[in-house]
Scaffold this motif. Structure first.
Motif, mmCIF file in Angstrom:
data_model
loop_
_atom_site.group_PDB
_atom_site.id
_atom_site.type_symbol
_atom_site.label_atom_id
_atom_site.label_comp_id
_atom_site.label_asym_id
_atom_site.label_seq_id
_atom_site.Cartn_x
_atom_site.Cartn_y
_atom_site.Cartn_z
ATOM 1 N N TRP A 1 7.606 3.850 -5.968
ATOM 2 C CA TRP A 1 6.158 4.001 -5.844
ATOM 3 C C TRP A 1 5.624 2.590 -5.648
ATOM 4 N N ASN A 2 5.226 2.275 -4.433
ATOM 5 C CA ASN A 2 4.937 0.890 -4.064
ATOM 6 C C ASN A 2 3.443 0.579 -3.997
ATOM 7 N N PHE A 3 2.992 -0.331 -4.849
ATOM 8 C CA PHE A 3 1.598 -0.774 -4.841
ATOM 9 C C PHE A 3 1.428 -2.130 -4.151
ATOM 10 N N ALA A 4 2.526 -2.772 -3.776
ATOM 11 C CA ALA A 4 2.400 -4.071 -3.111
ATOM 12 C C ALA A 4 1.946 -3.840 -1.667
ATOM 13 N N PRO A 5 1.083 -4.709 -1.156
ATOM 14 C CA PRO A 5 0.525 -4.502 0.188
ATOM 15 C C PRO A 5 1.491 -4.903 1.296
ATOM 16 N N VAL A 6 2.652 -4.277 1.290
ATOM 17 C CA VAL A 6 3.637 -4.464 2.368
ATOM 18 C C VAL A 6 4.272 -3.117 2.676
ATOM 19 N N ASP A 7 4.766 -2.976 3.915
ATOM 20 C CA ASP A 7 5.554 -1.807 4.266
ATOM 21 C C ASP A 7 7.015 -2.174 4.077
ATOM 22 N N LEU A 8 7.629 -1.612 3.071
ATOM 23 C CA LEU A 8 9.008 -1.969 2.735
ATOM 24 C C LEU A 8 9.966 -1.483 3.810
#
Lengths: 212, 212
Positions: A173-180
């Motif tokens: 669940w990604n909250f960092a502003p990047v597309d992993l």
């Protein structure tokens, strides 16, 4: 073979879940698709179509059994399981998520937080210890961790995600502003808060221009 | 008359904005739609179509001027303006948003937090005072507040939203797990965190069933 369900349908399921839970809290146990349509804001035909993806649940002339439908949708959403979960990044957002009891109640059991900043390591959020991110991979393997919540700055998110995948995590669940960018079999769900806020400002400006 | 832009296009704009900003930080000032397509993950034709909604920016044989495109998209998103903003609900999430400096940098100037719980009133988050929610409407009118962020429990969110609209707010960024019912000319953008998490668990389960 399971039918491929569209993301649009999938993203509506949690909303059904939320409204059905509200109905149960108000002790409403039976509802027609028309009534459900009025409270949830989808058309009755949309609701029937959505639920038919999973076998349909309504009965002609009776409507939906709220308890049954709620329980079926919970199961479809995987909420009959529990998920050992960690949070990576113990800043404000990571702490806010750790403190929100609703996720625990739904089966997402937060086991620990991980942090690179030594100022935070060893502190506690509720009864959860903040651990050194250096021991994260070992911890994931030893504690059967399924889900990781990434709350790190964007600069470290990709590196953290690589480590998570290598350690065998199933979902991020990604909250960092990047597309992993990830290989392998891991599921990623993003929450891009800044993009949501910028959408709001777009709509505000559009409205103001329309009324000018 | 302005052409109606679809929400799908609008929701992609902040992503263009983010990638263009990254390019500028890496001192890349010119990019073809093909290269842009490779890094952003939309097709080149999708990118051309999206940007054509706003007049198009590329030049045949040159590609896009990154600075110009970034600045135009910023303007389209309304990021050339500043927005006086308040946060209602000073719990963990409200505090996390107040502490995130990125929103300020983009022009969303958080002026105050409001809270019903007397234990919080009078405390400070950074240099922001937590004020009594009773004085919220007056504060909005006196300080030309445009945007309110709702971080209250679901039980009070609708009542707060009604008060915000009455006080003349233009936009609501809603984190409470309810669909606000509002009359009038206010723009609402929702962040339903639980729904996002449930989507993740759906996808996890779907994947596990597929590999069973």
């Amino acid at each position: 073979m399971a039918k491929q369900i569209s993301m649009a349908v999938i993203r509506r399921l949690p909303k059904y879940h939320r409204y059905l839970k509200d109905l149960l809290e108000r002790e409403i146990y039976r509802i027609s698709s028309k009534e459900l349509s009025e409270i949830i804001g989808f058309t009755a035909s949309q609701i029937r179509q959505d639920l038919n993806n999973f076998g349909g649940f309504g009965q002609q002339g009776y409507g939906y059994n709220v308890e049954e439908l709620y329980s079926e949708i919970s199961k479809i959403l995987g909420l009959h399981n529990t998920y050992n979960t960690i949070i990576v990044g113990a800043g404000n957002l990571g702490q806010a998520i750790a403190n929100y009891s609703g996720f625990q109640k739904s089966g997402f059991e937060i086991k620990a937080l991980f942090e690179a900043n030594p100022r935070f390591i060893g502190l506690k959020i509720r009864d959860l210890e903040i651990l050194d991110v250096e021991v994260m991979e070992e911890y994931i393997k030893e504690n059967n961790i399924k889900i990781a919540v990434i709350c790190t700055p964007k600069e470290s998110a990709q590196d953290i995600a690589n480590k998570l995948v290598k350690a065998g995590i199933s979902g991020i669940w990604n909250f960092a502003p990047v597309d992993l960018q990830l290989d392998g079999n891991v599921v990623v769900e993003n929450v891009h808060l800044t993009e949501s806020l910028f959408t709001l400002s777009y709509l505000l400006n559009e409205k103001e221009e329309a009324t000018r």
